[in-house]
Structure formats: structure tokens, C-alpha cells
Design an enzyme around this catalytic site. Structure first.
Site, PDB file in Angstrom:
ATOM      1  CG  HIS A 131      -1.654   1.267   1.453  1.00 27.72           C
ATOM      2  ND1 HIS A 131      -2.944   1.484   1.004  1.00 27.72           N
ATOM      3  CD2 HIS A 131      -1.284   2.421   2.078  1.00 27.72           C
ATOM      4  CE1 HIS A 131      -3.329   2.700   1.336  1.00 27.72           C
ATOM      5  NE2 HIS A 131      -2.341   3.288   1.993  1.00 27.72           N
ATOM      6  CD  GLU A 132       2.043   3.469   3.622  1.00 25.82           C
ATOM      7  OE1 GLU A 132       2.311   4.566   3.089  1.00 25.82           O
ATOM      8  OE2 GLU A 132       1.000   3.280   4.269  1.00 25.82           O
ATOM      9  CG  HIS A 135       0.287   6.230  -0.726  1.00 27.12           C
ATOM     10  ND1 HIS A 135      -0.822   6.875  -1.229  1.00 27.12           N
ATOM     11  CD2 HIS A 135      -0.116   5.644   0.434  1.00 27.12           C
ATOM     12  CE1 HIS A 135      -1.851   6.678  -0.421  1.00 27.12           C
ATOM     13  NE2 HIS A 135      -1.449   5.934   0.593  1.00 27.12           N
ATOM     14  CD  GLU A 207      -4.806   6.590   2.332  1.00 26.19           C
ATOM     15  OE1 GLU A 207      -4.568   5.363   2.476  1.00 26.19           O
ATOM     16  OE2 GLU A 207      -3.922   7.449   2.410  1.00 26.19           O
TER      17      GLU A 207
END
Length: 310
Positions: A131-132, A135, A207
Site C-alpha cells: 500500500h505504501e 503511494h 487511499e
């Protein structure tokens, strides 16, 4: 390219906002001060905001010899995503959380708390890290760090408005401030709300996008969905010493449980994020208990998720 335009728009909007607030608080002197502050903040936001955030949380860089499993997972996922290997940091806090920062994929950082490493199994940790890295891949990180710095500037102006109301403005003369005593007190109250709104303008949709991209990087959505369920269960139990200006950078809101922080939450509801990952409907009674799903249901949910991406 889209997020680069957003970064420029954010810098421009925040510069204008700081000038207006400075003029309202201290007249011409306040506007001059705000202009100097805005120029400085714009420069430091681009070059140093990531370093400021890491220092704020006392994060320490680690190498393979210090955190072999963590480093190895980041290395594998970075390769899956087609990204350069980011620097890896550990935050000395027991609250489970994580964030990514940096000005571009070539200067990216992934940071996790000690609590996250203790709580997650390997698959869940990979989901969080993916997930990071999403980004980073989606180029959200510069916008996030700029927003954190600018939100901090707004909080600083709120403090100046409060003391300005007490001592008569920047120049010590009530005539310098168009707002007057009562107006400056109102500004001191509203400015923190403005800081929260700045974070919200970064858009909660990023998100959702990072969840979807992260699931692709990891290879399936199960690890991230289960990790989010765990984070939802533990975030209220173990408080995190976090700055409101940086709340939007974390995978889940580090200010959970605080009423004002919930009202201006920078994150979409966890149950909705989990539902999108698993292909299920969000449960009205709370976040779905991802870890308790049967293996068959998890496989069906993963299939629905990948079908939705086609």
C-alpha cells in the site's frame, strides 16, 4: 503528470491562503511576514519536508543486517512495482501504523512502527508495505509531505492569531489587524479546522487507489484487507503520539478515537476500504473481521476484486 499539477496547485493555493490569513491577522506587516513564510515553506516543502517528518517521529533508517525480513519484503515488492528501492525506516512507537514520504520515486522512504512489525504476519506486513509503495508509484508522496508542512504552517498561524488577539496583533497596534480582537480569536479557532480541510483536499480517493494498486503489487488483496482489519481493531487501543498535520500520511488515521479528528478524518472508513478489497458489502456494525474469514471466502473475494480491475 496529474499529481505534479496537483502539487503546483496545492503550493499556489496555500501561498495565497497564508497571505490572506497574514493580512487579516496583522495587516500589511502580517501579510509581509506571511509572504516570507510562504516562500520559505514552499522551498522547504519540496526539499526537506520528508526529512522533517522522519525526524518528528524519531524514525531510524535500517539496513538488511538490522531488519532482514522487512528489508527483503520491501525489496521484493519494489521490484514487483517497477520502483527503485526506497529507504526503509522504523518508528519507535508501539501503535501499529506506516507511511511513505519523499519527493519522487527516486527519493522515497517507507516507514513502519515497531508496533506494526510486532502485530502483522508476513502476508499482512507485505500488504501494508505494498500500500505504501502504491503511494510512491502513484506519486502521492510529494503531495502528502507538502500538505503536512503546509498544515503545520496553518497551525502556526492559529497560534499567532491567538497571541495576536492578546497582545494586539503583529505590530502591537489594533489598527494593524482588520479582524480586531474577536476576529483574531475566531481565526485562532478556525485555522486548525482549515488545516484539517487542507489534508482532506488531498482526497480520500487516493487511499482507495493505493489499496487497489497495493493489492496488485502484493499479488492479492487478502494480506492488506486482513492488515486493515487488525489496524482498525488496535488503533483505538494503542494511542499514537502523532501530529495532526501529518495524519493524512499514515495508512490509517493515527488520531482515531479523538472526536474532532474523526469529524475531519483524512481517511475513508476502514470497513469501506476492506469491503472494496474483498468484494463484500461493508458491515454496518463495524469493520469486517478479515482474519476470521474462511479460506474459501477469501479466495472468492480475491477473485471478485481482480475481476473488478479488468
Amino acid at each position: 503528470m496529474g499529481n505534479q499539477i496537483k502539487s503546483v496547485m496545492l503550493l499556489t493555493a496555500m501561498t495565497a491562503f497564508l497571505l490572506i490569513v497574514g493580512q487579516l491577522i496583522g495587516g500589511r506587516a502580517g501579510m509581509t511576514f506571511a509572504l516570507i513564510m510562504a516562500v520559505g515553506m514552499n522551498f522547504f516543502s519540496y526539499w526537506y519536508s520528508d526529512k522533517i517528518v522522519l525526524k518528528m517521529y524519531r524514525a531510524k533508517e535500517v539496513n538488511p543486517g538490522q531488519a532482514l525480513e522487512l528489508y527483503g519484503i520491501v525489496q521484493r515488492l519494489s521490484s514487483n512495482a517497477g520502483l527503485p528501492m526506497p529507504k526503509v525506516y522504523i518508528i519507535p512507537q508501539q501503535a501499529p501504523n506506516a507511511f511513505a514520504t519523499g519527493r519522487n520515486p527516486d527519493h522515497a522512504v517507507v516507514a513502519v512502527t515497531e508496533g506494526l512489525l510486532n502485530l502483522m504476519n508476513r502476508e499482512e506486513l507485505a500488504g501494508v508495505l505494498a500500500h505504501e509503495l502504491a503511494h510512491v508509484k502513484n506519486r502521492d508522496i510529494l503531495i502528502g509531505t507538502i500538505a503536512a508542512t503546509m498544515a503545520g504552517a496553518v497551525m502556526f498561524l492559529a497560534s499567532m492569531a491567538k497571541w495576536g488577539a492578546i497582545f494586539g496583533g503583529f505590530g502591537g497596534n489594533d489598527d494593524d489587524s482588520p479582524l480586531g480582537f474577536a476576529g483574531m480569536l475566531i481565526m485562532a479557532i478556525l485555522a486548525p479546522i482549515g488545516a484539517a480541510l487542507i489534508q482532506m483536499t488531498i482526497s480520500r480517493t487516493r487511499e482507495y487507489q493505493a489499496d487497489a494498486t497495493g493489492a496488485q503489487i502484493a499479488g492479492n488483496p487478502k494480506g492488506l484487507a486482513n492488515a486493515l482489519a487488525k489496524l482498525g481493531a488496535y488503533s483505538g487501543r494503542i494511542p499514537m503520539d502523532a501530529e495532526p498535520a501529518t495524519a493524512h500520511m499514515f495508512i490509517v488515521n493515527p488520531l482515531s478515537g479523538k472526536s474532532l479528528a474523526t469529524l475531519f478524518s483524512t481517511h475513508p472508513p476502514l470497513e469501506e476500504r476492506i469491503a472494496r478489497l474483498t468484494g463484500a458489502r461493508p458491515q454496518s456494525g463495524g469493520a469486517p473481521s478479515g482474519p476470521e474469514r474462511t479460506a474459501r471466502n477469501a479466495e472468492d473475494s480475491a477473485k471478485d476484486f481482480w475481476d473488478s480491475l479488468k
